[in-house]
Write a protein that holds these residues in place. Structure first.
Motif, PDB file in Angstrom:
ATOM      1  N   THR A   1      11.812  30.903  41.476  1.00 23.99           N
ATOM      2  CA  THR A   1      11.053  31.617  40.451  1.00 23.99           C
ATOM      3  C   THR A   1      11.760  31.549  39.102  1.00 23.99           C
ATOM      4  O   THR A   1      11.118  31.320  38.067  1.00 23.99           O
ATOM      5  N   THR A   2      13.065  31.706  39.114  1.00 24.19           N
ATOM      6  CA  THR A   2      13.823  31.655  37.860  1.00 24.19           C
ATOM      7  C   THR A   2      13.763  30.260  37.243  1.00 24.19           C
ATOM      8  O   THR A   2      13.624  30.123  36.026  1.00 24.19           O
ATOM      9  N   LEU A   3      13.825  29.233  38.078  1.00 21.18           N
ATOM     10  CA  LEU A   3      13.731  27.868  37.561  1.00 21.18           C
ATOM     11  C   LEU A   3      12.341  27.604  36.980  1.00 21.18           C
ATOM     12  O   LEU A   3      12.211  26.915  35.966  1.00 21.18           O
ATOM     13  N   THR A   4      11.318  28.169  37.597  1.00 22.59           N
ATOM     14  CA  THR A   4       9.959  28.050  37.054  1.00 22.59           C
ATOM     15  C   THR A   4       9.881  28.749  35.705  1.00 22.59           C
ATOM     16  O   THR A   4       9.310  28.207  34.748  1.00 22.59           O
ATOM     17  N   ASP A   5      10.444  29.946  35.605  1.00 18.43           N
ATOM     18  CA  ASP A   5      10.475  30.669  34.326  1.00 18.43           C
ATOM     19  C   ASP A   5      11.238  29.871  33.266  1.00 18.43           C
ATOM     20  O   ASP A   5      10.845  29.843  32.098  1.00 18.43           O
ATOM     21  N   MET A   6      12.300  29.205  33.694  1.00 27.97           N
ATOM     22  CA  MET A   6      13.092  28.396  32.772  1.00 27.97           C
ATOM     23  C   MET A   6      12.261  27.213  32.267  1.00 27.97           C
ATOM     24  O   MET A   6      12.299  26.896  31.065  1.00 27.97           O
ATOM     25  N   ASP A   7      11.497  26.593  33.143  1.00 28.01           N
ATOM     26  CA  ASP A   7      10.635  25.482  32.756  1.00 28.01           C
ATOM     27  C   ASP A   7       9.574  25.937  31.756  1.00 28.01           C
ATOM     28  O   ASP A   7       9.293  25.242  30.772  1.00 28.01           O
ATOM     29  N   ILE A   8       9.014  27.111  31.975  1.00 31.03           N
ATOM     30  CA  ILE A   8       8.015  27.671  31.060  1.00 31.03           C
ATOM     31  C   ILE A   8       8.640  27.932  29.691  1.00 31.03           C
ATOM     32  O   ILE A   8       8.071  27.573  28.653  1.00 31.03           O
ATOM     33  N   GLU A   9       9.815  28.525  29.676  1.00 29.91           N
ATOM     34  CA  GLU A   9      10.496  28.830  28.398  1.00 29.91           C
ATOM     35  C   GLU A   9      10.847  27.544  27.659  1.00 29.91           C
ATOM     36  O   GLU A   9      10.693  27.462  26.432  1.00 29.91           O
ATOM     37  N   LEU A  10      11.282  26.535  28.391  1.00 32.19           N
ATOM     38  CA  LEU A  10      11.610  25.256  27.774  1.00 32.19           C
ATOM     39  C   LEU A  10      10.361  24.627  27.146  1.00 32.19           C
ATOM     40  O   LEU A  10      10.406  24.115  26.025  1.00 32.19           O
ATOM     41  N   THR A  11       9.241  24.702  27.846  1.00 35.81           N
ATOM     42  CA  THR A  11       7.984  24.173  27.321  1.00 35.81           C
ATOM     43  C   THR A  11       7.561  24.928  26.063  1.00 35.81           C
ATOM     44  O   THR A  11       7.131  24.322  25.072  1.00 35.81           O
ATOM     45  N   MET A  12       7.687  26.240  26.071  1.00 33.59           N
ATOM     46  CA  MET A  12       7.350  27.037  24.885  1.00 33.59           C
ATOM     47  C   MET A  12       8.244  26.655  23.708  1.00 33.59           C
ATOM     48  O   MET A  12       7.768  26.525  22.576  1.00 33.59           O
ATOM     49  N   LEU A  13       9.519  26.473  23.961  1.00 31.30           N
ATOM     50  CA  LEU A  13      10.455  26.100  22.904  1.00 31.30           C
ATOM     51  C   LEU A  13      10.084  24.734  22.317  1.00 31.30           C
ATOM     52  O   LEU A  13      10.059  24.565  21.095  1.00 31.30           O
ATOM     53  N   LYS A  14       9.750  23.790  23.180  1.00 31.60           N
ATOM     54  CA  LYS A  14       9.322  22.460  22.701  1.00 31.60           C
ATOM     55  C   LYS A  14       8.093  22.584  21.806  1.00 31.60           C
ATOM     56  O   LYS A  14       8.004  21.942  20.759  1.00 31.60           O
ATOM     57  N   ARG A  15       7.145  23.409  22.219  1.00 33.36           N
ATOM     58  CA  ARG A  15       5.911  23.568  21.438  1.00 33.36           C
ATOM     59  C   ARG A  15       6.179  24.226  20.089  1.00 33.36           C
ATOM     60  O   ARG A  15       5.590  23.846  19.073  1.00 33.36           O
ATOM     61  N   MET A  16       7.047  25.229  20.069  1.00 38.00           N
ATOM     62  CA  MET A  16       7.359  25.883  18.797  1.00 38.00           C
ATOM     63  C   MET A  16       8.046  24.917  17.832  1.00 38.00           C
ATOM     64  O   MET A  16       7.764  24.911  16.633  1.00 38.00           O
ATOM     65  N   ILE A  17       8.929  24.090  18.368  1.00 34.90           N
ATOM     66  CA  ILE A  17       9.640  23.132  17.521  1.00 34.90           C
ATOM     67  C   ILE A  17       8.672  22.070  17.000  1.00 34.90           C
ATOM     68  O   ILE A  17       8.746  21.668  15.838  1.00 34.90           O
ATOM     69  N   ARG A  18       7.734  21.643  17.852  1.00 33.13           N
ATOM     70  CA  ARG A  18       6.720  20.683  17.393  1.00 33.13           C
ATOM     71  C   ARG A  18       5.855  21.297  16.293  1.00 33.13           C
ATOM     72  O   ARG A  18       5.545  20.656  15.293  1.00 33.13           O
ATOM     73  N   THR A  19       5.490  22.557  16.471  1.00 35.70           N
ATOM     74  CA  THR A  19       4.700  23.253  15.446  1.00 35.70           C
ATOM     75  C   THR A  19       5.477  23.347  14.139  1.00 35.70           C
ATOM     76  O   THR A  19       4.917  23.140  13.055  1.00 35.70           O
ATOM     77  N   ALA A  20       6.768  23.646  14.228  1.00 31.14           N
ATOM     78  CA  ALA A  20       7.606  23.725  13.028  1.00 31.14           C
ATOM     79  C   ALA A  20       7.638  22.376  12.305  1.00 31.14           C
ATOM     80  O   ALA A  20       7.578  22.322  11.076  1.00 31.14           O
ATOM     81  N   LYS A  21       7.691  21.289  13.065  1.00 31.80           N
ATOM     82  CA  LYS A  21       7.660  19.959  12.450  1.00 31.80           C
ATOM     83  C   LYS A  21       6.303  19.704  11.811  1.00 31.80           C
ATOM     84  O   LYS A  21       6.212  19.221  10.684  1.00 31.80           O
ATOM     85  N   ASP A  22       5.236  20.059  12.522  1.00 25.16           N
ATOM     86  CA  ASP A  22       3.886  19.855  11.990  1.00 25.16           C
ATOM     87  C   ASP A  22       3.654  20.645  10.699  1.00 25.16           C
ATOM     88  O   ASP A  22       2.918  20.210   9.821  1.00 25.16           O
ATOM     89  N   MET A  23       4.288  21.804  10.594  1.00 28.06           N
ATOM     90  CA  MET A  23       4.144  22.631   9.395  1.00 28.06           C
ATOM     91  C   MET A  23       5.169  22.252   8.320  1.00 28.06           C
ATOM     92  O   MET A  23       5.252  22.904   7.285  1.00 28.06           O
ATOM     93  N   ARG A  24       5.947  21.222   8.609  1.00 29.60           N
ATOM     94  CA  ARG A  24       6.965  20.681   7.697  1.00 29.60           C
ATOM     95  C   ARG A  24       8.105  21.663   7.412  1.00 29.60           C
ATOM     96  O   ARG A  24       8.713  21.619   6.338  1.00 29.60           O
ATOM     97  N   TYR A  25       8.374  22.538   8.369  1.00 32.88           N
ATOM     98  CA  TYR A  25       9.549  23.405   8.257  1.00 32.88           C
ATOM     99  C   TYR A  25      10.784  22.657   8.748  1.00 32.88           C
ATOM    100  O   TYR A  25      11.903  23.063   8.483  1.00 32.88           O
ATOM    101  N   LEU A  26      10.547  21.588   9.500  1.00 33.55           N
ATOM    102  CA  LEU A  26      11.602  20.809  10.130  1.00 33.55           C
ATOM    103  C   LEU A  26      11.324  19.344   9.818  1.00 33.55           C
ATOM    104  O   LEU A  26      10.195  18.879  10.024  1.00 33.55           O
ATOM    105  N   ASP A  27      12.314  18.627   9.321  1.00 27.34           N
ATOM    106  CA  ASP A  27      12.060  17.215   9.013  1.00 27.34           C
ATOM    107  C   ASP A  27      12.015  16.397  10.303  1.00 27.34           C
ATOM    108  O   ASP A  27      12.468  16.842  11.363  1.00 27.34           O
TER     109      ASP A  27
END
Length: 118
Positions: free
Chosen positions: A58-84
């Motif tokens: 269960t903890t590893l599943t939660d970790m996978d979910i958190e990792l996916t959320m982090l990837k999505r937030m970073i992609r959004t930051a790039k799309d909004m040009r907050y991150l080069d």
């Protein structure tokens, strides 16, 4: 074994992430930047939790979910040009590497459970 190396890679990713977050615009530092920092800390907390628990699935599943959320937030930051693009690519590569390590950890836990059932 997996927990120690994935924890080290996560720490490296967090150091890079904190440096990358410094380029965010001030109005996003306390919004999206704070969410990304929270997510990185949650990922680190989940790694420690999985390392300490006997039943890890269960903890590893939660970790996978958190990792996916982090990837999505970073992609959004790039799309909004907050991150080069360069910082996004480096950060993403670090997250992909952590994801591969997590996948190996999940696979090893499944194999242990399968062997225990026999």
């Amino acid at each position: 074994m997996y927990a120690l190396s994935i924890e080290e890679k996560t720490r490296e990713m967090m150091v890079y992430g904190y440096l990358a977050l410094k380029q965010f615009p001030k109005h996003e530092t306390h919004v999206m930047g704070a969410e990304i920092r929270r997510s990185m800390l949650a990922l680190q907390r989940l790694i420690i939790t999985a390392f300490k628990r006997y039943h890890k699935k269960t903890t590893l599943t939660d970790m996978d979910i958190e990792l996916t959320m982090l990837k999505r937030m970073i992609r959004t930051a790039k799309d909004m040009r907050y991150l080069d693009t360069k910082k996004y690519k480096i950060w993403s590569e670090k997250l992909i590497e952590i994801g591969k390590m997590l996948g190996g950890w999940v696979k090893s836990v499944k194999m242990k459970n399968k062997d225990a059932a026999l």
